[in-house]
Scaffold this motif. Structure first.
Motif, PDB file in Angstrom:
ATOM      1  N   THR A  99       0.881  -1.140   0.022  1.00  0.00           N
ATOM      2  CA  THR A  99       0.135  -0.011  -0.130  1.00  0.00           C
ATOM      3  C   THR A  99       0.755   1.146  -0.146  1.00  0.00           C
ATOM      4  OG1 THR A  99      -0.130  -0.068   2.338  1.00  0.00           O
ATOM      5  CG2 THR A  99      -1.759  -1.172   1.262  1.00  0.00           C
ATOM      6  N   GLY A 100       0.220   2.183  -0.605  1.00  0.00           N
ATOM      7  CA  GLY A 100       1.263   3.282  -0.818  1.00  0.00           C
ATOM      8  C   GLY A 100       2.451   3.357  -1.816  1.00  0.00           C
ATOM      9  N   PRO A 101       3.076   4.369  -1.550  1.00  0.00           N
ATOM     10  CA  PRO A 101       4.050   4.520  -2.950  1.00  0.00           C
ATOM     11  C   PRO A 101       5.212   3.585  -2.419  1.00  0.00           C
ATOM     12  CG  PRO A 101       4.232   6.610  -1.309  1.00  0.00           C
ATOM     13  CD  PRO A 101       3.076   5.859  -1.009  1.00  0.00           C
ATOM     14  N   ASP A 102       5.546   3.328  -1.231  1.00  0.00           N
ATOM     15  CA  ASP A 102       6.819   2.635  -0.869  1.00  0.00           C
ATOM     16  C   ASP A 102       6.665   1.211  -1.633  1.00  0.00           C
ATOM     17  OD1 ASP A 102       7.488   4.563   0.800  1.00  0.00           O
ATOM     18  OD2 ASP A 102       6.398   4.033   2.494  1.00  0.00           O
ATOM     19  N   VAL A 103       8.004   0.703  -1.919  1.00  0.00           N
ATOM     20  CA  VAL A 103       8.237  -0.671  -2.281  1.00  0.00           C
ATOM     21  C   VAL A 103       8.348  -1.609  -1.110  1.00  0.00           C
ATOM     22  CG1 VAL A 103       9.677  -2.017  -3.878  1.00  0.00           C
ATOM     23  CG2 VAL A 103       9.176   0.362  -4.586  1.00  0.00           C
ATOM     24  N   ALA A 104       7.528  -2.453  -1.520  1.00  0.00           N
ATOM     25  CA  ALA A 104       7.722  -3.511  -0.080  1.00  0.00           C
ATOM     26  C   ALA A 104       8.854  -4.441  -0.443  1.00  0.00           C
ATOM     27  CB  ALA A 104       6.432  -4.534  -0.283  1.00  0.00           C
ATOM     28  N   LYS A 105       9.600  -5.024   0.553  1.00  0.00           N
ATOM     29  CA  LYS A 105      10.738  -5.723   0.455  1.00  0.00           C
ATOM     30  C   LYS A 105      10.735  -6.944  -0.414  1.00  0.00           C
ATOM     31  CE  LYS A 105      14.194  -7.877   2.990  1.00  0.00           C
ATOM     32  NZ  LYS A 105      14.763  -8.338   4.453  1.00  0.00           N
ATOM     33  N   TRP A 106       9.555  -7.688  -0.403  1.00  0.00           N
ATOM     34  CA  TRP A 106       9.099  -8.825  -0.823  1.00  0.00           C
ATOM     35  C   TRP A 106       9.243  -8.663  -2.533  1.00  0.00           C
ATOM     36  CZ3 TRP A 106       5.101  -8.973  -3.962  1.00  0.00           C
ATOM     37  CH2 TRP A 106       3.906  -8.248  -4.075  1.00  0.00           C
ATOM     38  N   GLN A 107       8.979  -7.332  -3.121  1.00  0.00           N
ATOM     39  CA  GLN A 107       8.674  -7.026  -4.560  1.00  0.00           C
ATOM     40  C   GLN A 107      10.278  -7.070  -5.014  1.00  0.00           C
ATOM     41  OE1 GLN A 107       6.608  -3.412  -3.890  1.00  0.00           O
ATOM     42  NE2 GLN A 107       5.252  -4.413  -5.497  1.00  0.00           N
ATOM     43  N   SER A 108      11.059  -7.206  -4.187  1.00  0.00           N
ATOM     44  CA  SER A 108      12.413  -7.322  -5.162  1.00  0.00           C
ATOM     45  C   SER A 108      12.997  -8.881  -5.161  1.00  0.00           C
ATOM     46  CB  SER A 108      13.618  -6.483  -4.484  1.00  0.00           C
ATOM     47  OG  SER A 108      13.656  -6.827  -3.017  1.00  0.00           O
ATOM     48  N   SER A 109      12.140  -9.750  -4.353  1.00  0.00           N
ATOM     49  CA  SER A 109      12.490 -11.006  -4.422  1.00  0.00           C
ATOM     50  C   SER A 109      12.316 -11.793  -5.715  1.00  0.00           C
ATOM     51  CB  SER A 109      11.532 -12.042  -3.531  1.00  0.00           C
ATOM     52  OG  SER A 109      11.665 -11.260  -1.955  1.00  0.00           O
ATOM     53  N   ARG A 110      13.023 -12.888  -6.071  1.00  0.00           N
ATOM     54  CA  ARG A 110      13.013 -13.448  -7.487  1.00  0.00           C
ATOM     55  C   ARG A 110      11.410 -13.930  -7.628  1.00  0.00           C
ATOM     56  NH1 ARG A 110      12.550 -18.800  -8.718  1.00  0.00           N
ATOM     57  NH2 ARG A 110      12.397 -20.139  -6.975  1.00  0.00           N
ATOM     58  N   ALA A 111      11.170 -13.783  -9.015  1.00  0.00           N
ATOM     59  CA  ALA A 111       9.868 -14.390  -9.348  1.00  0.00           C
ATOM     60  C   ALA A 111       9.778 -15.834  -9.543  1.00  0.00           C
ATOM     61  CB  ALA A 111       9.244 -13.806 -10.765  1.00  0.00           C
ATOM     62  N   LEU A 129       9.196 -18.200   2.085  1.00  0.00           N
ATOM     63  CA  LEU A 129       9.362 -19.619   1.938  1.00  0.00           C
ATOM     64  C   LEU A 129      10.228 -20.416   2.967  1.00  0.00           C
ATOM     65  CD1 LEU A 129      10.145 -19.829  -1.774  1.00  0.00           C
ATOM     66  CD2 LEU A 129       7.925 -20.186  -0.948  1.00  0.00           C
ATOM     67  N   THR A 130      10.280 -21.330   3.275  1.00  0.00           N
ATOM     68  CA  THR A 130      10.996 -21.936   4.258  1.00  0.00           C
ATOM     69  C   THR A 130      12.714 -21.672   4.072  1.00  0.00           C
ATOM     70  OG1 THR A 130      11.490 -23.938   2.868  1.00  0.00           O
ATOM     71  CG2 THR A 130       9.385 -24.160   4.377  1.00  0.00           C
ATOM     72  N   ASN A 131      13.407 -21.773   5.256  1.00  0.00           N
ATOM     73  CA  ASN A 131      14.679 -21.453   5.274  1.00  0.00           C
ATOM     74  C   ASN A 131      14.782 -19.866   5.106  1.00  0.00           C
ATOM     75  OD1 ASN A 131      15.556 -24.134   5.954  1.00  0.00           O
ATOM     76  ND2 ASN A 131      15.664 -24.610   3.485  1.00  0.00           N
ATOM     77  N   ASP A 132      13.869 -19.029   5.463  1.00  0.00           N
ATOM     78  CA  ASP A 132      13.810 -17.559   5.185  1.00  0.00           C
ATOM     79  C   ASP A 132      14.414 -17.100   3.755  1.00  0.00           C
ATOM     80  OD1 ASP A 132      13.613 -15.196   6.656  1.00  0.00           O
ATOM     81  OD2 ASP A 132      15.681 -14.806   6.906  1.00  0.00           O
ATOM     82  N   ARG A 133      13.614 -17.955   2.859  1.00  0.00           N
ATOM     83  CA  ARG A 133      13.717 -17.355   1.296  1.00  0.00           C
ATOM     84  C   ARG A 133      12.475 -16.688   1.330  1.00  0.00           C
ATOM     85  NH1 ARG A 133      13.633 -22.612  -1.381  1.00  0.00           N
ATOM     86  NH2 ARG A 133      12.259 -23.264  -0.042  1.00  0.00           N
ATOM     87  N   GLY A 134      12.565 -15.691   0.098  1.00  0.00           N
ATOM     88  CA  GLY A 134      11.325 -15.170  -0.364  1.00  0.00           C
ATOM     89  C   GLY A 134      11.297 -15.323  -1.764  1.00  0.00           C
ATOM     90  N   ALA A 135      10.221 -15.132  -2.383  1.00  0.00           N
ATOM     91  CA  ALA A 135       9.659 -15.232  -3.806  1.00  0.00           C
ATOM     92  C   ALA A 135       8.477 -14.632  -3.940  1.00  0.00           C
ATOM     93  CB  ALA A 135       9.752 -16.562  -4.260  1.00  0.00           C
ATOM     94  N   GLN A 136       8.244 -14.159  -5.327  1.00  0.00           N
ATOM     95  CA  GLN A 136       6.813 -13.675  -5.820  1.00  0.00           C
ATOM     96  C   GLN A 136       6.215 -14.748  -6.516  1.00  0.00           C
ATOM     97  OE1 GLN A 136       6.841  -9.647  -7.352  1.00  0.00           O
ATOM     98  NE2 GLN A 136       9.073  -9.862  -7.155  1.00  0.00           N
ATOM     99  N   ALA A 137       5.196 -15.208  -6.336  1.00  0.00           N
ATOM    100  CA  ALA A 137       4.211 -15.774  -7.071  1.00  0.00           C
ATOM    101  C   ALA A 137       3.615 -14.569  -8.047  1.00  0.00           C
ATOM    102  CB  ALA A 137       3.024 -16.550  -6.130  1.00  0.00           C
ATOM    103  N   TRP A 138       2.686 -15.285  -9.213  1.00  0.00           N
ATOM    104  CA  TRP A 138       2.246 -14.083 -10.076  1.00  0.00           C
ATOM    105  C   TRP A 138       1.179 -14.768 -10.801  1.00  0.00           C
ATOM    106  CZ3 TRP A 138       2.864 -16.712 -14.493  1.00  0.00           C
ATOM    107  CH2 TRP A 138       4.280 -17.210 -14.556  1.00  0.00           C
ATOM    108  N   ALA A 139       0.127 -13.687 -11.091  1.00  0.00           N
ATOM    109  CA  ALA A 139      -1.052 -14.302 -11.928  1.00  0.00           C
ATOM    110  C   ALA A 139      -1.653 -12.998 -12.360  1.00  0.00           C
ATOM    111  CB  ALA A 139      -1.993 -15.020 -10.978  1.00  0.00           C
ATOM    112  N   ARG A 140      -2.219 -13.178 -13.525  1.00  0.00           N
ATOM    113  CA  ARG A 140      -3.350 -12.081 -13.982  1.00  0.00           C
ATOM    114  C   ARG A 140      -4.472 -11.774 -13.090  1.00  0.00           C
ATOM    115  NH1 ARG A 140      -2.690 -10.605 -19.575  1.00  0.00           N
ATOM    116  NH2 ARG A 140      -1.655 -12.156 -20.740  1.00  0.00           N
ATOM    117  N   LYS A 141      -5.101 -12.974 -12.434  1.00  0.00           N
ATOM    118  CA  LYS A 141      -6.162 -12.792 -11.503  1.00  0.00           C
ATOM    119  C   LYS A 141      -5.665 -13.028 -10.043  1.00  0.00           C
ATOM    120  CE  LYS A 141      -9.520 -14.465 -14.742  1.00  0.00           C
ATOM    121  NZ  LYS A 141     -10.244 -15.742 -15.299  1.00  0.00           N
TER     122      LYS A 141
END
Length: 163
Positions: A99-111, A129-141
């Motif tokens: 929310t807002g103009p700030d970029v969330a930290k997860w948005q720089s995670s790999r897709a 994700l497990t082991n303190d990993r981050g990722a981005q899922a994605w979809a149109r909907k």
């Protein structure tokens, strides 16, 4: 006798691209024929035929690639993004929408998937994700995918208390 295995229940699915795009090939051929006709040359089938074959061929390649690399499937056991498949058990948390103009930290995670980023026309969903990993899922909907993912993760792990 062995009983046939039942396919897993699909909770969310996006095909990536539609084969309807291939109709642009015949449309391009017809447009070239009409241009020739309106110019008074009559129809010479070589040029419309070349446009038909080239446009249809290139679009076939694009649609086939999109159906492989930008399709999404969610079942109770796994999330598949393109060719990458992760287990639902590996997802610890779904991050809230930014929310807002700030970029969330997860948005720089790999897709997820084999692409370098979130495909055009799709919106990312932050995953821890497990082991303190981050990722981005994605979809149109993305809202529907977020809802289904959240439900699956919360069935397994209760939501974190808000601070």
């Amino acid at each position: 006798m062995t009983e046939p295995s039942t396919p897993p229940q699909v909770l969310f699915y996006e095909q990536g691209a539609s084969w309807w795009w291939l109709l642009a090939g015949p449309a391009a051929g017809a447009a070239m024929a009409l241009i020739q006709l309106s110019a008074g040359y009559g129809i010479q089938w070589l040029v419309p035929g070349i446009f038909f074959v080239l446009v249809t061929g290139f679009l076939w390649i694009q649609v086939k690639a999109a159906r492989i690399h930008t399709s999404v499937e969610l079942t109770p056991d796994h999330l598949r993004q393109g060719e990458e498949r992760i287990s639902i058990d590996d997802i610890v948390r779904i991050y809230p929408e930014p929310t807002g103009p700030d970029v969330a930290k997860w948005q720089s995670s790999r897709a997820l998937g084999e692409l370098t980023g979130v495909p055009r026309g799709r919106k990312g969903i932050g995953l821890k994700l497990t082991n303190d990993r981050g990722a981005q899922a994605w979809a149109r909907k993305h809202q529907r995918l977020r809802t289904e993912l959240t439900r699956l993760v919360e069935e397994r792990i209760p939501p974190e208390p808000s601070a």
